[in-house]
Design an enzyme around this catalytic site. Structure first.
Site, PDB file in Angstrom:
ATOM      1  N   SER A   1     -20.039  47.478   2.659  1.00 64.95           N
ATOM      2  CA  SER A   1     -21.058  46.422   2.725  1.00 64.95           C
ATOM      3  C   SER A   1     -22.410  46.920   3.206  1.00 64.95           C
ATOM      4  O   SER A   1     -22.496  47.769   4.104  1.00 64.95           O
ATOM      5  CB  SER A   1     -20.569  45.342   3.693  1.00 64.95           C
ATOM      6  OG  SER A   1     -21.624  44.474   4.033  1.00 64.95           O
TER       7      SER A   1
ATOM      8  N   GLU B   1     -24.146  45.363   5.139  1.00 65.82           N
ATOM      9  CA  GLU B   1     -24.207  45.032   6.559  1.00 65.82           C
ATOM     10  C   GLU B   1     -24.131  46.295   7.416  1.00 65.82           C
ATOM     11  O   GLU B   1     -24.611  46.316   8.540  1.00 65.82           O
ATOM     12  CB  GLU B   1     -23.031  44.124   6.936  1.00 65.82           C
ATOM     13  CG  GLU B   1     -23.310  42.640   6.838  1.00 65.82           C
ATOM     14  CD  GLU B   1     -24.287  42.140   7.908  1.00 65.82           C
ATOM     15  OE1 GLU B   1     -25.292  41.544   7.507  1.00 65.82           O
ATOM     16  OE2 GLU B   1     -24.049  42.366   9.099  1.00 65.82           O
TER      17      GLU B   1
ATOM     18  N   TYR C   1     -18.068  42.697  12.272  1.00 65.30           N
ATOM     19  CA  TYR C   1     -17.710  42.862  10.855  1.00 65.30           C
ATOM     20  C   TYR C   1     -18.283  44.177  10.308  1.00 65.30           C
ATOM     21  O   TYR C   1     -17.574  44.955   9.657  1.00 65.30           O
ATOM     22  CB  TYR C   1     -18.259  41.666  10.062  1.00 65.30           C
ATOM     23  CG  TYR C   1     -18.252  41.851   8.558  1.00 65.30           C
ATOM     24  CD1 TYR C   1     -17.108  41.630   7.810  1.00 65.30           C
ATOM     25  CD2 TYR C   1     -19.411  42.248   7.888  1.00 65.30           C
ATOM     26  CE1 TYR C   1     -17.103  41.793   6.424  1.00 65.30           C
ATOM     27  CE2 TYR C   1     -19.419  42.413   6.511  1.00 65.30           C
ATOM     28  CZ  TYR C   1     -18.265  42.191   5.786  1.00 65.30           C
ATOM     29  OH  TYR C   1     -18.271  42.364   4.415  1.00 65.30           O
TER      30      TYR C   1
HETATM   31  P1  NAP Z   1     -14.253  36.173   0.221  1.00 61.75           P
HETATM   32  O1  NAP Z   1     -14.640  35.203  -0.851  1.00 61.75           O
HETATM   33  O2  NAP Z   1     -14.373  35.767   1.646  1.00 61.75           O
HETATM   34  O3  NAP Z   1     -12.724  36.600  -0.085  1.00 61.75           O
HETATM   35  C1  NAP Z   1     -11.987  37.319   0.858  1.00 61.75           C
HETATM   36  C2  NAP Z   1     -10.581  37.507   0.327  1.00 61.75           C
HETATM   37  O4  NAP Z   1      -9.845  38.264   1.300  1.00 61.75           O
HETATM   38  C3  NAP Z   1      -9.804  36.195   0.097  1.00 61.75           C
HETATM   39  O5  NAP Z   1      -9.016  36.326  -1.053  1.00 61.75           O
HETATM   40  C4  NAP Z   1      -8.928  36.126   1.343  1.00 61.75           C
HETATM   41  O6  NAP Z   1      -7.723  35.411   1.141  1.00 61.75           O
HETATM   42  C5  NAP Z   1      -8.608  37.607   1.519  1.00 61.75           C
HETATM   43  N1  NAP Z   1      -8.111  37.916   2.860  1.00 61.75           N
HETATM   44  C6  NAP Z   1      -8.597  37.505   4.046  1.00 61.75           C
HETATM   45  N2  NAP Z   1      -7.848  37.980   5.063  1.00 61.75           N
HETATM   46  C7  NAP Z   1      -6.853  38.690   4.493  1.00 61.75           C
HETATM   47  C8  NAP Z   1      -5.720  39.404   5.003  1.00 61.75           C
HETATM   48  N3  NAP Z   1      -5.479  39.448   6.313  1.00 61.75           N
HETATM   49  N4  NAP Z   1      -4.907  40.021   4.129  1.00 61.75           N
HETATM   50  C9  NAP Z   1      -5.119  39.959   2.788  1.00 61.75           C
HETATM   51  N5  NAP Z   1      -6.160  39.290   2.244  1.00 61.75           N
HETATM   52  C10 NAP Z   1      -7.012  38.661   3.092  1.00 61.75           C
HETATM   53  O7  NAP Z   1     -15.070  37.543   0.065  1.00 61.75           O
HETATM   54  P2  NAP Z   1     -15.895  38.092  -1.191  1.00 61.75           P
HETATM   55  O8  NAP Z   1     -17.285  37.585  -1.105  1.00 61.75           O
HETATM   56  O9  NAP Z   1     -15.100  37.897  -2.419  1.00 61.75           O
HETATM   57  O10 NAP Z   1     -15.978  39.641  -0.837  1.00 61.75           O
HETATM   58  C11 NAP Z   1     -14.961  40.552  -1.295  1.00 61.75           C
HETATM   59  C12 NAP Z   1     -15.021  41.805  -0.436  1.00 61.75           C
HETATM   60  O11 NAP Z   1     -16.300  42.424  -0.531  1.00 61.75           O
HETATM   61  C13 NAP Z   1     -14.799  41.567   1.042  1.00 61.75           C
HETATM   62  O12 NAP Z   1     -14.136  42.697   1.568  1.00 61.75           O
HETATM   63  C14 NAP Z   1     -16.213  41.498   1.615  1.00 61.75           C
HETATM   64  O13 NAP Z   1     -16.202  41.836   2.976  1.00 61.75           O
HETATM   65  C15 NAP Z   1     -16.889  42.543   0.757  1.00 61.75           C
HETATM   66  N6  NAP Z   1     -18.327  42.375   0.534  1.00 61.75           N
HETATM   67  C16 NAP Z   1     -18.796  41.191   0.076  1.00 61.75           C
HETATM   68  C17 NAP Z   1     -20.153  41.062  -0.205  1.00 61.75           C
HETATM   69  C18 NAP Z   1     -20.723  39.769  -0.720  1.00 61.75           C
HETATM   70  O14 NAP Z   1     -21.938  39.600  -0.649  1.00 61.75           O
HETATM   71  N7  NAP Z   1     -19.908  38.878  -1.282  1.00 61.75           N
HETATM   72  C19 NAP Z   1     -21.022  42.159  -0.019  1.00 61.75           C
HETATM   73  C20 NAP Z   1     -20.480  43.367   0.433  1.00 61.75           C
HETATM   74  C21 NAP Z   1     -19.126  43.471   0.696  1.00 61.75           C
HETATM   75  P3  NAP Z   1      -7.652  33.798   1.394  1.00 61.75           P
HETATM   76  O15 NAP Z   1      -8.155  33.185   0.100  1.00 61.75           O
HETATM   77  O16 NAP Z   1      -6.203  33.585   1.612  1.00 61.75           O
HETATM   78  O17 NAP Z   1      -8.511  33.496   2.564  1.00 61.75           O
HETATM   79  N1  GDD Z   2     -24.082  31.591   6.755  1.00 61.57           N
HETATM   80  C1  GDD Z   2     -25.283  31.140   7.156  1.00 61.57           C
HETATM   81  N2  GDD Z   2     -25.406  29.815   7.484  1.00 61.57           N
HETATM   82  N3  GDD Z   2     -26.316  31.996   7.230  1.00 61.57           N
HETATM   83  C2  GDD Z   2     -27.533  31.514   7.616  1.00 61.57           C
HETATM   84  C3  GDD Z   2     -27.726  30.170   7.944  1.00 61.57           C
HETATM   85  C4  GDD Z   2     -26.617  29.283   7.878  1.00 61.57           C
HETATM   86  O1  GDD Z   2     -26.718  28.092   8.173  1.00 61.57           O
HETATM   87  N4  GDD Z   2     -29.031  29.992   8.277  1.00 61.57           N
HETATM   88  C5  GDD Z   2     -29.627  31.181   8.155  1.00 61.57           C
HETATM   89  N5  GDD Z   2     -28.719  32.118   7.758  1.00 61.57           N
HETATM   90  C6  GDD Z   2     -28.980  33.552   7.568  1.00 61.57           C
HETATM   91  C7  GDD Z   2     -28.043  34.473   8.347  1.00 61.57           C
HETATM   92  O2  GDD Z   2     -28.441  34.539   9.726  1.00 61.57           O
HETATM   93  C8  GDD Z   2     -28.240  35.781   7.581  1.00 61.57           C
HETATM   94  O3  GDD Z   2     -29.403  36.431   8.045  1.00 61.57           O
HETATM   95  C9  GDD Z   2     -28.491  35.308   6.150  1.00 61.57           C
HETATM   96  O4  GDD Z   2     -28.751  33.899   6.208  1.00 61.57           O
HETATM   97  C10 GDD Z   2     -27.317  35.549   5.200  1.00 61.57           C
HETATM   98  O5  GDD Z   2     -26.142  35.010   5.786  1.00 61.57           O
HETATM   99  P1  GDD Z   2     -24.754  34.934   4.974  1.00 61.57           P
HETATM  100  O6  GDD Z   2     -24.941  34.250   3.682  1.00 61.57           O
HETATM  101  O7  GDD Z   2     -23.737  34.380   5.922  1.00 61.57           O
HETATM  102  O8  GDD Z   2     -24.455  36.450   4.592  1.00 61.57           O
HETATM  103  P2  GDD Z   2     -24.496  37.824   5.423  1.00 61.57           P
HETATM  104  O9  GDD Z   2     -25.688  38.586   4.933  1.00 61.57           O
HETATM  105  O10 GDD Z   2     -24.387  37.595   6.877  1.00 61.57           O
HETATM  106  O11 GDD Z   2     -23.136  38.516   4.951  1.00 61.57           O
HETATM  107  C11 GDD Z   2     -22.761  38.519   3.584  1.00 61.57           C
HETATM  108  O12 GDD Z   2     -23.271  39.665   2.946  1.00 61.57           O
HETATM  109  C12 GDD Z   2     -22.711  40.914   3.422  1.00 61.57           C
HETATM  110  C13 GDD Z   2     -23.419  42.034   2.634  1.00 61.57           C
HETATM  111  O13 GDD Z   2     -24.661  42.306   3.193  1.00 61.57           O
HETATM  112  C14 GDD Z   2     -21.229  38.447   3.528  1.00 61.57           C
HETATM  113  O14 GDD Z   2     -20.837  38.232   2.182  1.00 61.57           O
HETATM  114  C15 GDD Z   2     -20.594  39.742   4.001  1.00 61.57           C
HETATM  115  O15 GDD Z   2     -19.183  39.699   3.748  1.00 61.57           O
HETATM  116  C16 GDD Z   2     -21.223  40.896   3.207  1.00 61.57           C
HETATM  117  O16 GDD Z   2     -20.654  42.134   3.593  1.00 61.57           O
END
Ligand code: NAP
Ligand code: GDD
Length: 338
Positions: free
Chosen positions: A133, A135, A156
């Site tokens: 990520s 992050e 995280y």
């Molecule tokens: P998500 O929608 O939150 O999905 C997370 C998945 O992980 C769900 O299927 C959840 O299952 C499963 N999970 C949670 N705890 C688990 C456990 N203990 N054992 C097995 N499975 C488990 O996340 P996403 O946005 O699709 O992201 C996919 C991956 O990419 C994650 O690793 C996330 O950290 C990473 N990532 C995401 C982003 C982004 O912007 N979306 C960016 C960078 C990296 P349940 O449905 O049962 O909860």
């Molecule tokens: N969730 C959330 N809710 N975020 C808020 C809010 C709110 O009400 N108001 C402001 N924010 C700001 C957060 O403080 C952060 O700076 C930004 O919006 C994005 O928040 P999220 O959408 O929760 O995403 P993230 O950047 O913290 O994390 C996501 O992206 C990562 C990759 O950079 C997640 O998908 C992580 O799993 C992923 O790794």
């Protein structure tokens, strides 16, 4: 037939990746699901309608990243040629409330899975993808690429950094085909409702339809490089089709603030966000990541990957989806009252 195993198949990315692989007739897809008291398969139910062969090509298995024995059993039963580790407690704010659980699932969970893959790799080749990520860059100044020093700012992000380095070490120590994709934020109509883009597109459309009066938010000044999840799962697959394993940044190369996100989403439904958005410190984080802006040059040059959806296209897609959903909800409540 190629056989793919996906952890996190019920999540946003898992559902898009499964859809992408199943659209190719040469893939059988196996997904890990967690046992819960109510079923959580909304994001993958539609996959069975892709074509009749999906019933024979999509299989779900109960396992958990916290449970090494379940991972070993599924690995032995499925014997996949590609493993995509997408499972995670993926909410940054929640990781401050549950740091140990997050470290266990996101950090140690990756190591548990790598061990199961290493064992299988002794009898057949297995390619491994790790969902790292942006992050992990935390407070490192933008633009960020793989030469940027990491400075994680949440439990995280620290756990993801552990999984990233374990993935690299398994490649170097055991010669495994293991790749770490450092993906910047990616969103879609399937995004979880507590992430900021979806919270905003749901809020704006529900306010428009009279289902909600205000939207309570945290820090509006942070900036993110937001792309479309459908584009990003294609990059994951491309990494595992390359000749040699490597790590990549996947991003759009553009950054926007939460404030710009609000402006755009509300303007798409002819509203002004200033009239509806309120601040609540509950939605801020003890340490924030101010600006993420990725440099995807390596992914473009080495893999030929390019995003197809831009920021405006992404938010428009999400607003259109959520507006339709809000309208259906309003019609249903009007019908119930009449
Ligand atoms: P998500 O929608 O939150 O999905 C997370 C998945 O992980 C769900 O299927 C959840 O299952 C499963 N999970 C949670 N705890 C688990 C456990 N203990 N054992 C097995 N499975 C488990 O996340 P996403 O946005 O699709 O992201 C996919 C991956 O990419 C994650 O690793 C996330 O950290 C990473 N990532 C995401 C982003 C982004 O912007 N979306 C960016 C960078 C990296 P349940 O449905 O049962 O909860
Ligand atoms: N969730 C959330 N809710 N975020 C808020 C809010 C709110 O009400 N108001 C402001 N924010 C700001 C957060 O403080 C952060 O700076 C930004 O919006 C994005 O928040 P999220 O959408 O929760 O995403 P993230 O950047 O913290 O994390 C996501 O992206 C990562 C990759 O950079 C997640 O998908 C992580 O799993 C992923 O790794």
């Amino acid at each position: 037939m190629k056989r793919a195993l996906i952890t996190g198949i019920t999540g946003q990315d898992g559902s898009y990746l499964a859809e992408f692989l199943l659209a190719r007739p040469d893939y059988e897809v196996h997904g890990l699901v967690r046992r819960s008291s109510s079923l959580n398969r909304q994001r993958i139910d539609h996959l069975f309608a892709i074509d009749p062969s999906v019933h024979d090509r999509l299989h779900l298995h109960y396992a958990d990243l916290a449970d090494a024995s379940s991972l070993a059993m599924v690995m032995e039963k499925v014997r996949p040629s590609e493993v995509y580790n997408l499972g995670a407690q993926s909410h940054v704010r929640v990781s401050f409330d549950q740091p140990l659980y997050t470290a266990d699932v996101v950090g140690s969970g990756t190591l548990r899975l790598l061990e199961a893959v290493r064992h299988l790799n002794q009898s057949q080749p297995v390619r491994f993808y790790q969902a790292s990520s942006s992050e992990m860059f935390g407070s490192a100044p933008p633009p960020q690429d793989l030469n940027t020093p990491f400075h994680p700012r949440s439990p995280y992000a620290c756990a993801k950094l552990y999984g990233h380095w374990q993935t690299i070490n398994y490649r170097e120590a055991y010669g495994m085909f293991a790749c770490s994709g450092v993906l910047f934020n990616h969103e879609s109509p399937r995004r979880g409702e507590s992430f900021v883009t979806r919270k905003v597109t749901l809020g704006a459309t529900r306010i428009k339809e009279g289902l909600q009066k205000k939207l309570v938010m945290g820090n509006l000044d942070s900036k993110r490089d937001w792309g479309f999840a459908g584009d990003y799962v294609r990059a994951m697959w491309m990494m595992l089709q390359a000749e040699t394993p490597d790590d990549y940044v996947v991003a759009t190369g553009e950054t926007h603030s939460v404030r710009e996100l609000l402006e755009l989403a509300f303007s798409l439904v002819d509203l002004d966000y200033h009239d509806y958005v309120e601040f609540d410190p509950r939605y801020t984080r003890p340490s924030e990541v101010d600006v993420l802006l990725g440099d995807p040059t390596k992914a473009r040059e080495a893999l030929g990957w390019r995003p197809e959806v831009d920021f405006r296209g992404l938010i428009t897609m999400m607003v259109e989806h959520d507006l339709e959903q809000a309208r259906r909800e309003r019609f249903a409540s009007t019908y119930r009252k009449s």
